[in-house]
Write an enzyme that holds these catalytic residues in place. Sequence first.
Site, PDB file in Angstrom:
ATOM      1  N   ASP A 137      43.505  60.875  49.608  1.00 52.71           N
ATOM      2  CA  ASP A 137      44.926  61.481  49.243  1.00 52.71           C
ATOM      3  C   ASP A 137      44.810  62.973  49.504  1.00 52.71           C
ATOM      4  O   ASP A 137      45.847  63.511  49.585  1.00 52.71           O
ATOM      5  CB  ASP A 137      45.427  61.054  48.104  1.00 52.71           C
ATOM      6  CG  ASP A 137      44.741  61.439  46.940  1.00 52.71           C
ATOM      7  OD1 ASP A 137      43.823  62.018  46.786  1.00 52.71           O
ATOM      8  OD2 ASP A 137      45.521  60.982  45.793  1.00 52.71           O
ATOM      9  N   SER A 138      43.613  63.403  49.558  1.00 51.72           N
ATOM     10  CA  SER A 138      43.557  64.986  49.895  1.00 51.72           C
ATOM     11  C   SER A 138      44.170  65.510  51.315  1.00 51.72           C
ATOM     12  O   SER A 138      44.266  66.413  51.392  1.00 51.72           O
ATOM     13  CB  SER A 138      42.116  65.381  49.382  1.00 51.72           C
ATOM     14  OG  SER A 138      41.241  64.383  50.719  1.00 51.72           O
TER      15      SER A 138
ATOM     16  N   ASP B  37      41.999  55.821  49.199  1.00 51.98           N
ATOM     17  CA  ASP B  37      42.624  56.231  47.950  1.00 51.98           C
ATOM     18  C   ASP B  37      43.820  55.518  47.520  1.00 51.98           C
ATOM     19  O   ASP B  37      44.774  55.426  48.626  1.00 51.98           O
ATOM     20  CB  ASP B  37      43.066  57.580  47.841  1.00 51.98           C
ATOM     21  CG  ASP B  37      42.084  58.466  47.136  1.00 51.98           C
ATOM     22  OD1 ASP B  37      41.167  57.897  46.332  1.00 51.98           O
ATOM     23  OD2 ASP B  37      41.538  59.667  47.226  1.00 51.98           O
TER      24      ASP B  37
ATOM     25  N   LYS C 160      40.340  53.229  45.839  1.00 54.60           N
ATOM     26  CA  LYS C 160      39.873  53.987  44.716  1.00 54.60           C
ATOM     27  C   LYS C 160      41.109  54.514  43.860  1.00 54.60           C
ATOM     28  O   LYS C 160      42.225  54.873  44.589  1.00 54.60           O
ATOM     29  CB  LYS C 160      39.191  55.234  45.234  1.00 54.60           C
ATOM     30  CG  LYS C 160      38.619  56.182  43.938  1.00 54.60           C
ATOM     31  CD  LYS C 160      37.706  57.342  44.679  1.00 54.60           C
ATOM     32  CE  LYS C 160      38.489  58.399  45.314  1.00 54.60           C
ATOM     33  NZ  LYS C 160      39.516  59.128  44.415  1.00 54.60           N
TER      34      LYS C 160
ATOM     35  N   GLU D  58      42.673  56.843  40.087  1.00 58.45           N
ATOM     36  CA  GLU D  58      42.222  57.657  39.163  1.00 58.45           C
ATOM     37  C   GLU D  58      42.200  57.172  37.860  1.00 58.45           C
ATOM     38  O   GLU D  58      43.333  56.295  37.574  1.00 58.45           O
ATOM     39  CB  GLU D  58      42.708  58.856  39.306  1.00 58.45           C
ATOM     40  CG  GLU D  58      42.503  59.597  40.836  1.00 58.45           C
ATOM     41  CD  GLU D  58      43.194  60.859  40.913  1.00 58.45           C
ATOM     42  OE1 GLU D  58      42.892  61.385  42.085  1.00 58.45           O
ATOM     43  OE2 GLU D  58      44.015  61.360  40.076  1.00 58.45           O
TER      44      GLU D  58
ATOM     45  N   GLU E 148      34.249  64.121  39.249  1.00 61.13           N
ATOM     46  CA  GLU E 148      34.909  65.173  39.549  1.00 61.13           C
ATOM     47  C   GLU E 148      34.979  66.443  38.814  1.00 61.13           C
ATOM     48  O   GLU E 148      35.557  66.293  37.865  1.00 61.13           O
ATOM     49  CB  GLU E 148      36.167  64.986  40.618  1.00 61.13           C
ATOM     50  CG  GLU E 148      36.571  66.380  41.121  1.00 61.13           C
ATOM     51  CD  GLU E 148      37.951  66.141  42.033  1.00 61.13           C
ATOM     52  OE1 GLU E 148      38.259  67.105  42.518  1.00 61.13           O
ATOM     53  OE2 GLU E 148      38.211  64.933  41.828  1.00 61.13           O
TER      54      GLU E 148
END
Length: 277
Positions: free
Chosen positions: A49-50, A88, A118, A120, A186
């Site tokens: 999602d960056s 993501d 993925k 978070e 991270e």
Amino acid sequence: MSATARKSAPLPADIRARKGGAPLVSLTAYTTPMAQMMDAHCDFVLVGDSVGMVLHGLESTLGVTMEMMILHAQAVKRGLSRAMMVVDMPFGAYEEGPQQAFRNAARLMAETGAGAVKLEGGESMAETIAFLTARGIPVMAHVGLTPQSINTLGGYKVQGRGDAGDRLMADARAVAGAGAFAVVLEKVPQGLADRVTAELPIPTIGIGASAGCDGQILVVDDMLGLFTAFKPKFVKRYASLGEQAEAAIAAYAEEVRARTFPAAEHVFADAAPGAKS
């Protein structure tokens, strides 16, 4: 098995089985051409999602939508044959609860051909991870600095220093126990990352963590010098393509204004009568 020797994409179980073995290699990708360049060298490619910050000029990842992730994942998938694709889950697509997460994860996988998703979060996401994995959706977890929680974390700070290390360790244990096949660490202190790697039965993927992790990942535009708005400490620039691209654009503009481009070799002569073009 090395990525170059592999003839088909690994499965999440194959990634998990690499625990303690040869380091896993991963990069982010958002486009087909970039995915094609990575395919022979990466074990898995993450559609991160960056993309919101790197390609769309957003200030954070919070504005990234399901539609954006699906579009970029479909493009990346076209460029891969030997690396697994992980996608993501964007902010707001899974935090409400396991059922919401399943609907959106199933859509991501069905519409993109992803091998896994993925998401978070640590202990708070354990129930969701277990729910997804029990229903056939492989999950890569992500603890430490979780960019989607940037407003509650108070910035892009190192996570897990001092007493906070116990909290991060508990998060890592929780996602592993819930069924995640790997976990991204991270911006975690090196010693803590090594402890997590030693204790967990699943691979740890470091980004600003430790060379002792089971694998590493970077945002490709960071390591190639294409994204230059800022440079995290943990990024090593393997090239400065942004500077080269800007210089090339400037040279093109100068030649166009000077009428030296296009030159004779770039244009077509008038065809002789009856000749084929």
